[in-house]
Design a protein around this motif. Structure first.
Motif, PDB file in Angstrom:
ATOM      1  N   GLY A 185      47.453  -9.698 -74.274  1.00 27.70           N
ATOM      2  CA  GLY A 185      47.405 -10.434 -75.538  1.00 27.70           C
ATOM      3  C   GLY A 185      46.600 -11.642 -75.703  1.00 27.70           C
ATOM      4  N   ARG A 186      46.074 -12.252 -74.368  1.00 27.16           N
ATOM      5  CA  ARG A 186      45.489 -13.677 -74.348  1.00 27.16           C
ATOM      6  C   ARG A 186      44.132 -13.450 -73.993  1.00 27.16           C
ATOM      7  N   LEU A 187      43.374 -14.607 -74.063  1.00 27.72           N
ATOM      8  CA  LEU A 187      42.054 -14.963 -73.737  1.00 27.72           C
ATOM      9  C   LEU A 187      41.793 -15.161 -72.327  1.00 27.72           C
ATOM     10  N   VAL A 188      40.820 -14.667 -71.637  1.00 26.68           N
ATOM     11  CA  VAL A 188      40.425 -14.765 -70.533  1.00 26.68           C
ATOM     12  C   VAL A 188      38.989 -15.338 -70.330  1.00 26.68           C
ATOM     13  N   ILE A 189      38.800 -16.313 -69.447  1.00 26.62           N
ATOM     14  CA  ILE A 189      37.229 -16.627 -69.463  1.00 26.62           C
ATOM     15  C   ILE A 189      36.925 -16.440 -67.963  1.00 26.62           C
ATOM     16  N   ALA A 190      35.660 -15.707 -67.802  1.00 22.60           N
ATOM     17  CA  ALA A 190      35.016 -15.563 -66.366  1.00 22.60           C
ATOM     18  C   ALA A 190      33.599 -16.018 -66.183  1.00 22.60           C
ATOM     19  N   CYS A 191      33.744 -16.794 -64.992  1.00 20.67           N
ATOM     20  CA  CYS A 191      32.567 -17.540 -64.750  1.00 20.67           C
ATOM     21  C   CYS A 191      31.776 -16.653 -63.527  1.00 20.67           C
ATOM     22  N   SER A 192      30.803 -16.416 -63.569  1.00 19.71           N
ATOM     23  CA  SER A 192      30.011 -15.496 -62.804  1.00 19.71           C
ATOM     24  C   SER A 192      29.351 -16.378 -61.449  1.00 19.71           C
ATOM     25  N   GLY A 193      28.960 -15.587 -60.606  1.00 20.82           N
ATOM     26  CA  GLY A 193      28.367 -16.129 -59.245  1.00 20.82           C
ATOM     27  C   GLY A 193      26.931 -16.516 -59.516  1.00 20.82           C
ATOM     28  N   GLY A 194      26.554 -17.391 -58.385  1.00 25.79           N
ATOM     29  CA  GLY A 194      24.990 -17.722 -58.472  1.00 25.79           C
ATOM     30  C   GLY A 194      24.878 -19.158 -58.079  1.00 25.79           C
ATOM     31  N   GLY A 195      25.606 -19.845 -57.367  1.00 26.32           N
ATOM     32  CA  GLY A 195      25.262 -21.053 -56.658  1.00 26.32           C
ATOM     33  C   GLY A 195      25.447 -22.001 -57.566  1.00 26.32           C
ATOM     34  N   ILE A 196      24.501 -23.033 -57.412  1.00 28.97           N
ATOM     35  CA  ILE A 196      24.277 -24.392 -58.280  1.00 28.97           C
ATOM     36  C   ILE A 196      23.832 -23.898 -59.765  1.00 28.97           C
ATOM     37  N   ARG A 197      22.957 -22.688 -59.731  1.00 30.77           N
ATOM     38  CA  ARG A 197      22.576 -22.330 -60.939  1.00 30.77           C
ATOM     39  C   ARG A 197      23.511 -21.834 -61.778  1.00 30.77           C
ATOM     40  N   SER A 198      24.653 -21.239 -61.257  1.00 26.30           N
ATOM     41  CA  SER A 198      25.891 -20.725 -62.148  1.00 26.30           C
ATOM     42  C   SER A 198      26.546 -21.730 -62.456  1.00 26.30           C
ATOM     43  N   ALA A 199      26.666 -22.976 -61.490  1.00 24.69           N
ATOM     44  CA  ALA A 199      27.730 -23.903 -61.938  1.00 24.69           C
ATOM     45  C   ALA A 199      27.199 -24.797 -62.843  1.00 24.69           C
ATOM     46  N   SER A 200      25.887 -25.022 -62.915  1.00 24.75           N
ATOM     47  CA  SER A 200      25.317 -25.892 -63.928  1.00 24.75           C
ATOM     48  C   SER A 200      25.613 -25.010 -65.323  1.00 24.75           C
ATOM     49  N   PHE A 201      25.198 -23.768 -65.263  1.00 30.48           N
ATOM     50  CA  PHE A 201      25.052 -23.048 -66.541  1.00 30.48           C
ATOM     51  C   PHE A 201      26.521 -22.911 -67.188  1.00 30.48           C
ATOM     52  N   CYS A 202      27.397 -22.450 -66.110  1.00 29.77           N
ATOM     53  CA  CYS A 202      28.940 -22.482 -66.751  1.00 29.77           C
ATOM     54  C   CYS A 202      29.431 -23.710 -67.216  1.00 29.77           C
ATOM     55  N   LEU A 203      28.901 -24.752 -66.432  1.00 34.26           N
ATOM     56  CA  LEU A 203      29.406 -26.293 -66.881  1.00 34.26           C
ATOM     57  C   LEU A 203      29.103 -26.248 -68.598  1.00 34.26           C
ATOM     58  N   GLY A 204      27.805 -26.000 -68.984  1.00 33.53           N
ATOM     59  CA  GLY A 204      27.483 -26.098 -70.293  1.00 33.53           C
ATOM     60  C   GLY A 204      28.303 -25.137 -71.047  1.00 33.53           C
ATOM     61  N   ALA A 205      28.387 -24.058 -70.679  1.00 39.47           N
ATOM     62  CA  ALA A 205      29.150 -23.082 -71.489  1.00 39.47           C
ATOM     63  C   ALA A 205      30.873 -23.493 -71.708  1.00 39.47           C
ATOM     64  N   LEU A 206      31.416 -24.164 -70.428  1.00 38.37           N
ATOM     65  CA  LEU A 206      32.815 -24.582 -70.647  1.00 38.37           C
ATOM     66  C   LEU A 206      32.863 -25.885 -71.400  1.00 38.37           C
ATOM     67  N   GLN A 207      32.097 -26.644 -71.410  1.00 40.01           N
ATOM     68  CA  GLN A 207      31.915 -27.760 -72.288  1.00 40.01           C
ATOM     69  C   GLN A 207      31.892 -27.318 -73.646  1.00 40.01           C
ATOM     70  N   LEU A 208      31.250 -26.231 -74.010  1.00 40.50           N
ATOM     71  CA  LEU A 208      31.025 -25.789 -75.580  1.00 40.50           C
ATOM     72  C   LEU A 208      32.705 -25.129 -75.787  1.00 40.50           C
TER      73      LEU A 208
END
Length: 883
Positions: A185-208
Motif C-alpha cells: 500500500g506504499r510507494l517504492v522508488i526504483a533507480c536503474s543501473g547504468g554507472g555514472i550516467r544513471s547516477a547523474s540522471f537519478c540524482l536529478g529525478a530524486l531531487q525533483l
C-alpha cells in the motif's frame, strides 16, 4: 539432470546437500592424492638398496603426502560438520571423537614424513616406513576414519531408515517468501543501473521527487548498480541534512568535483594500478605454483614409466614402453569405464525395464569416471603428445632436450624469458582493454565498413584470442616444466622448489583472499569517498570517514519516517535445478532487516538471513556487508561471472579472471547457517573474540574461488556465492519493487537501451511474469521517437496485476510510473545544445565512466526535467497525491 533432484523435490535442504557435496569433494581429493602416491611408493620399493634411485620418488611421495594429510583432515572435519548440522547429538559426539583421532593420526603422519625426509639420500632404503610409528599412525588414522564414517553413515538417509525407520532430515519447503508488509500500500522508488550516467540522471529525478514530497513519502528506495550510487548517497546524507543534494548545496558542488570517481586524481590512479597489479601477481603465482606442482608429479611419473626419455637433442616419447600396453590401458581406463556404463544402460534398457535406481547408479558411475577420466587422459597422453609435437618444430639444438627457442623463452628465467613474459602480459592487458571497449559497444549498429570490422574484432575475435593466448601460454609452461622434470636431474633434485611453492601458497592464504585480490576493495573505497557525504555543523560537505563501518543493518534503515534503502545484486549460480538455461543467476537483495536470495517459487524457502547476523558471519569486523560494499557489489558489472549476460562475457571469463578485472565478491551462502536463533551472535571475552577473529580470517574465500570465476560453474549449494551487478538480473529494480507489493512504483530508467527498443523494460516485464506471476500492462509507445524529431514524452503509465492469493476475491494491483532518459518534449536550452554537441546523449556508453561537469549536469538536468514532466501531468499528480 536425470529426473528431479533432492533440492527441487525438497527431500533435503540447500545446506544439507551443500555440506554433503563439500565433504564428498574433499574426500575425492584425498583419494586422488592417495592414488598418486602409489607409483612413487612402488618406485621406492623397486629401488631398494639404491640411495639415488630411492631419493627422488621417496621425497616426492612425502610432498604429495603432506597435501594428502591436509585433505583427509579437512574431510574428517567436514564429515563432523555435516553430522553436527543434522542435529544428532549422540552421533555428533562420536563424529567429534573420530575427527580428533584423525587429527592425531595426521600429526603422527607429519612426524613420520619429517623423519623419512632426512633419511632419504643418506643410505639404502627399502620402503616408506619408520617401523612402529608408521603402524601406529595407520592404525590411528583407520580407527578415526571408521568412527567418523560410522557417524556419517548413521546420519545419512540410509542410516536414518535403518536405525529409526523414518527420515529425520531437516525439512525443506517451497513456501512463498512473504515480507513484513512494510511496502504494502506504499510507494517504492526504483533507480536503474547504468554507472555514472544513471547516477547523474537519478540524482536529478530524486531531487525533483524530494521537492514534491514523494521521496519522503516512499517506504523504500531500490538502487541497482549506478542507480544504487545515488540511492545510497541520498539515503546517507538525509541523516544530517533535510534537503540532500539540493540546488546550490555544498554536497552537490562536491559531487560535481567527483565525476571521475574511479580515477579522481593521481593518488587514485596509482592505487588503481597497484590494485590491478597486486591481484594479477597473486593470480599468476597461483597459476604458476599449481602448474609447477602438476608438472613435478607428472614429469616424474612419465619418466618412471618410460614414456618420456632423454635423447641427445630432443625429448623422445614412447607410447608403449617395453612393448607393454599397460600405460595406454591406465590412461584410457576411466574413459572406457564411462563409455561402458553408457552402453550397459542402453543394452539393459533394450531387453528389460530398468529401475530408476539402477539407471541413476550407472549414470553416477559414468559421470564420475568421465570427470576424472578426461584429465587423466589429457595428462598422460596429451602432455607427452604435446612435447612430441613441439619438438618436431625447428628448435634450438643443444646438448639437452628443449622446446623451440621462441616457446622456451616464455618460461626460462633469462632476460629474453622475462621480456617475453612481460610482452605477454602487455598483450593480454591490451586485449582486455579492447574487449572492454567491445563489450561497451556490443549491440550498437556500426556505421561504415571500418567501424563494422573494428566492432567484429573487438566483440568476436579479441575475446577468444585472449583466452586462447592464456591457455597456450599455460600449456607451454606445463610442457616445459614437465619435460624438465622428466629428463633433467637438476629439476628432479632441486627440493628447494618445494619450499618456495609451499611458502608462496602459505603467504597467499595468510596475507590475502579471493575478495582482497579483486578490485572490489578499491572500487568500494572510491564509491564511498565520492558519493557518501555528510554535512557538518559549519555547512561544509565532507566525505564520510572510510574507516567507519556503515553496517547495512543500521545505516539502511528508514530515517525520520523516510524510505529504507534496498540495494539489488545477483548471486551467480549455474544449477539447472533452480535457474533456467543461460540465466545463471538468482536475485540477491541487501535489506536492513533481511539479506539474501529472493526469487520465484522454484527456490526453496530459507534463502534470506537476518542482516545483523549475516554481517557477523561475513566478517567478524563487520566490513563486508556495509552500505559502500553493497553499492560496489551492485555495480560490479565488470566481472568474470555476469548472470544473464554470461553469453556475452563467457569468451573472456578466463581473461578477466587472470587480469584481475574482478569486481564481484564471494559472500556466505545465506541458505547455510540459517537458524531461528543467531548463528553468529556477539561474543564477549578476550579469548572468545580472538578465536572468532582467527576463525573469520581463516574462513575467507580461498584461491579455489578464482578457478570458479575463470572456468567453473558456481552452485547455489556452495558454501559461498559470487555476488555481482544487480543489472545482471533486472537492470530497473522493477521486479524487486513489485515483489514487495507496493501500491505504486516510480521507475527511474537510465539504461543504455537502443533507441525506441526499451529492452530493459521488456526484460523486466517478462521476468516479473515468469518468476512471480505478475502481469504488467504498460505501453511505452508515446516514448518512441520513430521518424519524428523527438518523442512525445519520456514517461509511461502501467498497471501490474499480482496473482490471486488464497482467500482473496480481487487481485492486488500496483501502479507503475516509468520515466526514461530520452529526449522528449521541451528541454532547457543548455540540454538542447549539449545534445547537439553530443549525438550519443542520453545513451552514452556505460564503458565511459569519466564525466566532466558538463556531462554530469546535462544528465542531472535531464533527469530533473523529465521527472517533473511526469509528476506535473494532471492525472499522474492526482494518482500520486491519493496515496
Amino acid at each position: 539432470m536425470l529426473g528431479e533432484s533432492e533440492g527441487t523435490k525438497g527431500d533435503a535442504t540447500i545446506e544439507q546437500i551443500g555440506r554433503r557435496r563439500t565433504f564428498t569433494r574433499t574426500l575425492q581429493l584425498a583419494v586422488v592424492l592417495a592414488v598418486v602416491q602409489w607409483p612413487m611408493r612402488d618406485a621406492v620399493h623397486d629401488a631398494a638398496g639404491s640411495p639415488l634411485g630411492c631419493e627422488v620418488p621417496g621425497r616426492l611421495s612425502l610432498l604429495v603426502d603432506a597435501t594428502f594429510v591436509m585433505a583427509y583432515v579437512y574431510a574428517a572435519y567436514r564429515a563432523y560438520k555435516y553430522v553436527k548440522f543434522l542435529g544428532r547429538q549422540s552421533w555428533q559426539r562420536i563424529a567429534a571423537i573420530g575427527s580428533w583421532v584423525v587429527f592425531v593420526a595426521a600429526v603422527l603422519d607429519v612426524v613420520e614424513d619429517v623423519r623419512l625426509w632426512n633419511d632419504f639420500g643418506t643410505g639404502a632404503c627399502a620402503d616408506l616406513s619408520t617401523g612402529w610409528l608408521t603402524w601406529l599412525l595407520r592404525a590411528t588414522g583407520l580407527a578415526g576414519a571408521v568412527v567418523v564414517g560410522v557417524a556419517y553413515l548413521a546420519s545419512s538417509r540410509f542410516g536414518q531408515r535403518m536405525l529409526y525407520g523414518v527420515r529425520l532430515d531437516p525439512p525443506a519447503t517451497f513456501r512463498r517468501i512473504r515480507d513484513d508488509g512494510r511496502d504494502n500500500g506504499r510507494l517504492v522508488i526504483a533507480c536503474s543501473g547504468g554507472g555514472i550516467r544513471s547516477a547523474s540522471f537519478c540524482l536529478g529525478a530524486l531531487q525533483l521527487l524530494r521537492e514534491k514530497g514523494l521521496y519522503d513519502k516512499a517506504s523504500t528506495v531500490i538502487g541497482v548498480s549506478g542507480g544504487g550510487y545515488m540511492a545510497a548517497a541520498f539515503h546517507i546524507l538525509r541523516r544530517t541534512s533535510a534537503d540532500p543534494f539540493s540546488p546550490g548545496s555544498p554536497e552537490l558542488a562536491r559531487l560535481r568535483r567527483q565525476t571521475r570517481y574511479l580515477l579522481q586524481g593521481g593518488r587514485a590512479m596509482f592505487r588503481a594500478a597497484l590494485s590491478v597489479l597486486f591481484g594479477l601477481v597473486v593470480n599468476l603465482l597461483l597459476i604458476g605454483i599449481t602448474l609447477r606442482a602438476i608438472a613435478w608429479v607428472l614429469g616424474w611419473f612419465l619418466a618412471d614409466q618410460g614414456v618420456i626419455t632423454r635423447g641427445y637433442t630432443d625429448i623422445r616419447v614412447d607410447w608403449r614402453p617395453n612393448d607393454s600396453w599397460s600405460f595406454l590401458v591406465l590412461s584410457l581406463f576411466l574413459l572406457a569405464l564411462s563409455a561402458a556404463m553408457f552402453v550397459l544402460e542402453k543394452v539393459w534398457d533394450r531387453w528389460a525395464r530398468m529401475p530408476d535406481v539402477a539407471r541413476m547408479v550407472l549414470a553416477t558411475i559414468g559421470t564420475f569416471s568421465l570427470r576424472f577420466g578426461v584429465p587423466v587422459a589429457v595428462a598422460l597422453l596429451g602432455v607427452p603428445g604435446g612435447l612430441y609435437l613441439l619438438n618436431q618444430l625447428p628448435g634450438q639444438a643443444t646438448d639437452q632436450p628443449s622446446l623451440p627457442s621462441a616457446l622456451q623463452a616464455l618460461v626460462d628465467p633469462a632476460k629474453q624469458g622475462l621480456a617475453s613474459f612481460s610482452a605477454l602480459v602487455v598483450v593480454l592487458i591490451g586485449l582486455g582493454k579492447s574487449v572492454w571497449n567491445g563489450l561497451a559497444i556490443e549491440g550498437k549498429e556500426a556505421a561504415g565498413m571500418r567501424a563494422r570490422l573494428l566492432s567484429f574484432a573487438r566483440t568476436k575475435l579479441a575475446p577468444w584470442l585472449a583466452s586462447a593466448i592464456i591457455v597456450i601460454a599455460a600449456v607451454v609452461v606445463l610442457l616445459r616444466w614437465t619435460g624438465g622434470y622428466a629428463t633433467d636431474p637438476l629439476y628432479q633434485e632441486d627440493w628447494n622448489v618445494a619450499l618456495i611453492l609451499a611458502a608462496i601458497a602459505v603467504a597467499i592464504k595468510v596475507l590475502t583472499d579471493a575478495n582482497r585480490t579483486s578490485l572490489h576493495s578499491f572500487y568500494r573505497e572510491r564509491l564511498s569517498r565520492a558519493f557518501l557525504v555528510t554535512r557538518k555543523d559549519n555547512g561544509a560537505a565532507v566525505a564520510l570517514d572510510y574507516h567507519l563501518r556503515l553496517r547495512y543493518s543500521d545505516w539502511a534503515k528508514p530515517v525520520d519516517g523516510g524510505p529504507q534503502l534496498v540495494i539489488a545484486g545477483v548471486a551467480n549460480v549455474s544449477d539447472a535445478d533452480f535457474v533456467p538455461i543461460q540465466r545463471d543467476c538468482v536475485p540477491f537483495v541487501f535489506d536492513a532487516q533481511q539479506i539474501g536470495i529472493v526469487g520465484d517459487r522454484s527456490l526453496p524457502d530459507g534463502g534470506r538471513r537476518v542482516t545483523d547476523d549475516y554481517e557477523r558471519e561475513a566478517d567478524m569486523l563487520k566490513r563486508e556487508v556495509t552500505v559502500p560494499a553493497a553499492m560496489a557489489i551492485s555495480g560490479a558489472a565488470f566481472s568474470p561471472l555476469t548472470g544473464r549476460v554470461n553469453a556475452r562475457t563467457r569468451p573472456v571469463r578466463l581473461l578477466l579472471a587472470v587480469l584481475n578485472a574482478r569486481l564481484g565478491v564471494w559472500l556466505p551462502n545465506p541458505y547455510w547457517n540459517n537458524r531461528p536463533e543467531p548463528a553468529f551472535p556477539e561474543v564477549t571475552g578476550a579469548f572468545a573474540k580472538v578465536r572468532r577473529y582467527v576463525g573469520s580470517v581463516i574462513d575467507k574465500p580461498g584461491p579455489y574461488r578464482l578457478l570458479l570465476e575463470g572456468i567453473g560453474q558456481p552452485s547455489m549449494y556452495d558454501r559461498r556465492i559470487y555476488v555481482t551487478d544487480g543489472g545482471h538480473y533486472d537492470n530497473l529494480g522493477l521486479v524487486e519493487a513489485l515483489r514487495r507489493e507496493p501500491a505504486q512504483v516510480i521507475v527511474i530508467d537510465a539504461s543504455n537501451d537502443a533507441e525506441d527498443r526499451f529492452t530493459a523494460l521488456a526484460e523486466a516485464i517478462a521476468t516479473a511474469r515468469m518468476d512471480h506471476g505478475i502481469q504488467i500492462d504498460i505501453d511505452p509507445s508515446p516514448m518512441i521517437r520513430g521518424s519524428k524529431p523527438r518523442a512525445d514524452r519520456a514517461w509511461a503509465y502501467g498497471i501490474a496485476t499480482h496473482p490471486l492469493k488464497e482467500g482473496e476475491e480481487k487481485a492486488y494491483k500496483t501502479e507503475i510510473f516509468f520515466v526514461k532518459a530520452v529526449l522528449a518534449g521541451h528541454l532547457g536550452w543548455d540540454i538542447e545544445q549539449y545534445a547537439v554537441a553530443n549525438p550519443d546523449f542520453p545513451r552514452r556508453t556505460t564503458g565511459d565512466q569519466f564525466y566532466d561537469e558538463w556531462d554530469f549536469e546535462a544528465y542531472r538536468s535531464l533527469g530533473y526535467t523529465l521527472a517533473q514532466s511526469l509528476t506535473e501531468h494532471h492525472r499522474v499528480k492526482a494518482r500520486l497525491e491519493d496515496l
